[in-house]
Write a protein that holds these residues in place. Sequence first.
Motif, short mmCIF file in Angstrom:
data_model
loop_
_atom_site.label_atom_id
_atom_site.label_comp_id
_atom_site.label_asym_id
_atom_site.label_seq_id
_atom_site.Cartn_x
_atom_site.Cartn_y
_atom_site.Cartn_z
N VAL A 100 -8.16 -0.07 -66.36
CA VAL A 100 -7.40 -1.08 -67.10
C VAL A 100 -8.04 -2.45 -66.95
O VAL A 100 -7.92 -3.31 -67.84
CB VAL A 100 -5.93 -1.09 -66.63
CG1 VAL A 100 -5.79 -1.73 -65.26
CG2 VAL A 100 -5.05 -1.81 -67.65
N ALA A 101 -8.76 -2.67 -65.83
CA ALA A 101 -9.42 -3.96 -65.63
C ALA A 101 -10.44 -4.23 -66.72
O ALA A 101 -10.58 -5.37 -67.19
CB ALA A 101 -10.09 -3.99 -64.25
N VAL A 150 -8.53 -5.10 -69.97
CA VAL A 150 -7.99 -6.46 -69.92
C VAL A 150 -9.10 -7.49 -70.06
O VAL A 150 -8.95 -8.50 -70.77
CB VAL A 150 -7.21 -6.66 -68.60
CG1 VAL A 150 -6.86 -8.13 -68.39
CG2 VAL A 150 -5.94 -5.81 -68.60
N ALA A 180 -7.76 -12.29 -64.87
CA ALA A 180 -6.74 -11.41 -65.44
C ALA A 180 -7.06 -9.95 -65.16
O ALA A 180 -6.16 -9.15 -64.84
CB ALA A 180 -6.64 -11.64 -66.95
N SER A 202 -4.77 -7.29 -62.88
CA SER A 202 -4.20 -6.10 -63.52
C SER A 202 -4.27 -4.85 -62.65
O SER A 202 -3.55 -3.88 -62.90
CB SER A 202 -4.90 -5.83 -64.86
OG SER A 202 -6.24 -5.40 -64.65
N TYR A 248 -1.15 4.10 -68.25
CA TYR A 248 -1.31 2.67 -67.95
C TYR A 248 -2.48 2.05 -68.71
O TYR A 248 -2.30 1.10 -69.49
CB TYR A 248 -1.47 2.52 -66.44
CG TYR A 248 -1.40 1.12 -65.89
CD1 TYR A 248 -0.22 0.40 -65.90
CD2 TYR A 248 -2.51 0.53 -65.29
CE1 TYR A 248 -0.14 -0.88 -65.36
CE2 TYR A 248 -2.45 -0.75 -64.74
CZ TYR A 248 -1.26 -1.44 -64.78
OH TYR A 248 -1.19 -2.71 -64.23
N VAL A 296 -2.35 -0.12 -72.69
CA VAL A 296 -2.93 -1.47 -72.75
C VAL A 296 -4.06 -1.51 -73.77
O VAL A 296 -4.20 -2.49 -74.52
CB VAL A 296 -3.42 -1.91 -71.36
CG1 VAL A 296 -4.08 -3.29 -71.44
CG2 VAL A 296 -2.26 -1.94 -70.37
N THR A 327 2.07 -9.23 -77.17
CA THR A 327 2.67 -9.15 -75.84
C THR A 327 4.17 -9.43 -75.89
O THR A 327 4.96 -8.75 -75.22
CB THR A 327 1.98 -10.13 -74.89
OG1 THR A 327 0.58 -9.83 -74.85
CG2 THR A 327 2.55 -10.04 -73.49
N THR A 371 3.55 -0.73 -67.90
CA THR A 371 2.47 -1.05 -68.84
C THR A 371 2.60 -2.46 -69.41
O THR A 371 1.66 -2.96 -70.04
CB THR A 371 2.45 -0.04 -69.99
OG1 THR A 371 3.79 0.12 -70.50
CG2 THR A 371 1.93 1.31 -69.51
N PRO A 417 -0.10 -5.69 -67.35
CA PRO A 417 -1.42 -6.25 -67.68
C PRO A 417 -1.40 -7.31 -68.77
O PRO A 417 -2.00 -8.38 -68.60
CB PRO A 417 -2.24 -5.02 -68.07
CG PRO A 417 -1.60 -3.90 -67.30
CD PRO A 417 -0.14 -4.21 -67.33
N LEU A 477 0.07 -10.51 -67.35
CA LEU A 477 -0.86 -11.17 -66.44
C LEU A 477 -1.97 -11.88 -67.22
O LEU A 477 -2.43 -12.96 -66.84
CB LEU A 477 -1.45 -10.16 -65.47
CG LEU A 477 -0.44 -9.57 -64.47
CD1 LEU A 477 -1.02 -8.37 -63.75
CD2 LEU A 477 -0.02 -10.64 -63.47
N LEU A 478 -2.37 -11.28 -68.32
CA LEU A 478 -3.33 -11.94 -69.21
C LEU A 478 -2.70 -13.20 -69.82
O LEU A 478 -3.36 -14.23 -69.99
CB LEU A 478 -3.74 -10.95 -70.30
CG LEU A 478 -4.97 -11.25 -71.16
CD1 LEU A 478 -6.19 -11.55 -70.31
CD2 LEU A 478 -5.24 -10.05 -72.08
#
Length: 656
Positions: A85-86, A89, A105, A109, A128, A132, A287, A316, A319, A322-323
């Motif tokens: 997921v990193a 993101v 970010a 995540s 997850y 995203v 979002t 979910t 992320p 957080l972004l």
Amino acid sequence: MLVSTVARAAAARSFAAPWIAPDEMIYGLLGESLWETGQLTVRDEAVGYYSLLYPALVGLPLQLGDLARAIDLAQVLQALVMSSVAVVVFVWGRGFLPVRLAVVAAGLSVLPPALAYSGLLMTEALYYPVVVLALAVLARTLTEPTVFNQGVLLAAVTVAAAVRLQALVLLPVLVTAALLDAWFARSRASLRRLVPAIGLVVLTVVAGVAAAAVAGSLEWDTLLGAYGTVAQDAPSATRVARELVWHAGDLFLLVLGLPLLATLALAVEAARGRERDPAARAFVATTAAYSLWIVLEVALFASRYVSHVAERYMITAAPPLLLGLCLWIARGAPRPRLVAAAGIVLALAVASIPLDQVAAVTEAHDLFTTMPLLDLTDAWSEHAARAALIVAGAALAATFLLPRRLLWPAVGLLALAFVAVSVDASRNVADLSEAEWEKSFGDASPDWVDRAARGDVVLLNSGDREWTADARTLFWNRRIRRVVRLPDAEGYGPMPQQVVTPLFSGELLDAADRPLAPGYLVAPSAVVPVGEKLAEAPVTSTQPGAALWRVEPPLRLRQRVEGLNPNGDFNGLARISVFGCEPGSLELTLLGKDGQPVEVRVDGVPIETITPAPDTVWEGSVPSPPYADGESRCVYELESDGLVGSTRLEFVPAGG
């Protein structure tokens, strides 16, 4: 991503997986079947649809002969997949953020405690990053609504739904995000260009419902598979409103407050027409729409089917929020008064959540973020944990008002808090899963059935053992191909259970009145069939033992004991049913606990009263009734107002 993979895989080494029953067992068994037979079945038994892509992921390592090592490999693979997921993101954020903030970010995540699910056989490990990714594709489509991008978006939604049907919420998210983006941009141009995607969604839904109606199967079970019951009953409006408040508060806790408020601030600024970057505007619209719909979806689900806040189904949202925090900082951290007021409302929502909704051991598998409250309850009291919850909500809301010079230190503290909660969650998962393992297997090997059996095995559910113990036994022993249950036992578990009825002679008949004829039977120690005992799992502190028997067809029961604690004690009524009762006697060894008399009855007729002296052993026998002919059933009853121990309750035929 790689650091997260190593850390999560290392933490998972202490997990006694599978832990969450029956979910993990179901997904693991489906994965085995998918790779072995190409079908989504459980040991050749048809089950409702749960997922396609996740069983495909987890089933591959489970093809290894050594199941324990296969789970270790699956945990490493899932840690890598979930940590990816990193990358999603970073790439998403790179479209509207400086590289430095996109990296921040991405790093944030992979810090939430939700990534501990990578050590369990749960769909979250794949869901997850996939969801995203679908949200990132949606935001890109809002910015560039070409037909190609719309096709990619629908493909991404389809993939997410193939992981978990919860992803169908992305369909209303698409419409809502498109409307928000048009509002933020003060233009309907992109909205008009999204007509093909929105129209295709509507047509697909209508076509699916019409096809089901034509086929005569217009039922939720058909449309939603194993999740069909979710849409069958409508909860009360009061319950839904309460769950909405609680889940909004829990989403606030899930991201530790500031990211949600920061994203709300971006949405308010965009609504005022102050966001000029189309990519950032599309991100905010996506979002905001997803956060709104995920809270609504999960609250509706929890209002009918869950007895606690269902945090697991909202992870979910973390992320993108957080972004949003990083974009908010990049935009100079605007602080609309409306959002400051929203922070107070969210703090009050957190304060309104009952402690047992977010800090219950039995529901801990859904509540990784609030696991520290369990520790606080154990160390201090429920009042202390309740106070900590209220203070946490207020403190998280207050971070929105920090001076701008303290925002980066606040982000650092946010990261450290995620790490601390993740460490605590992993430790709790390890402890709780190990406790469940001990309850189910004690010191026995989990594959104790496979070690002793040489053919297919039937597992009998008599209701004496917790269904979770049977689920774990089934998962770890591949020779168990069928599960049957007695009429008074609950039929919950990872695979369908056929009801079987014992005749007075002890013969077990299925629903078609056919006798069972297995070569091997696993049964609780309270149920004794006619056959040879080959192996057994010991009694644990909370579970009766179980045994593997080699039986001759047709399968017949010899006796069944009810009303005993796992250690053999009873306080009240204990019943011993002897099938095919013949001349003989019930041999008893009782332990005097407090000296209370024990009344003995046979088929309801009082026979004698036994009074074992305190702290002494009483041995004796009770004869069978004169009409015992080998075809009837005798029911012995032992009843006492005190606590009585027992080490032997066994019917012995005359001359046996």
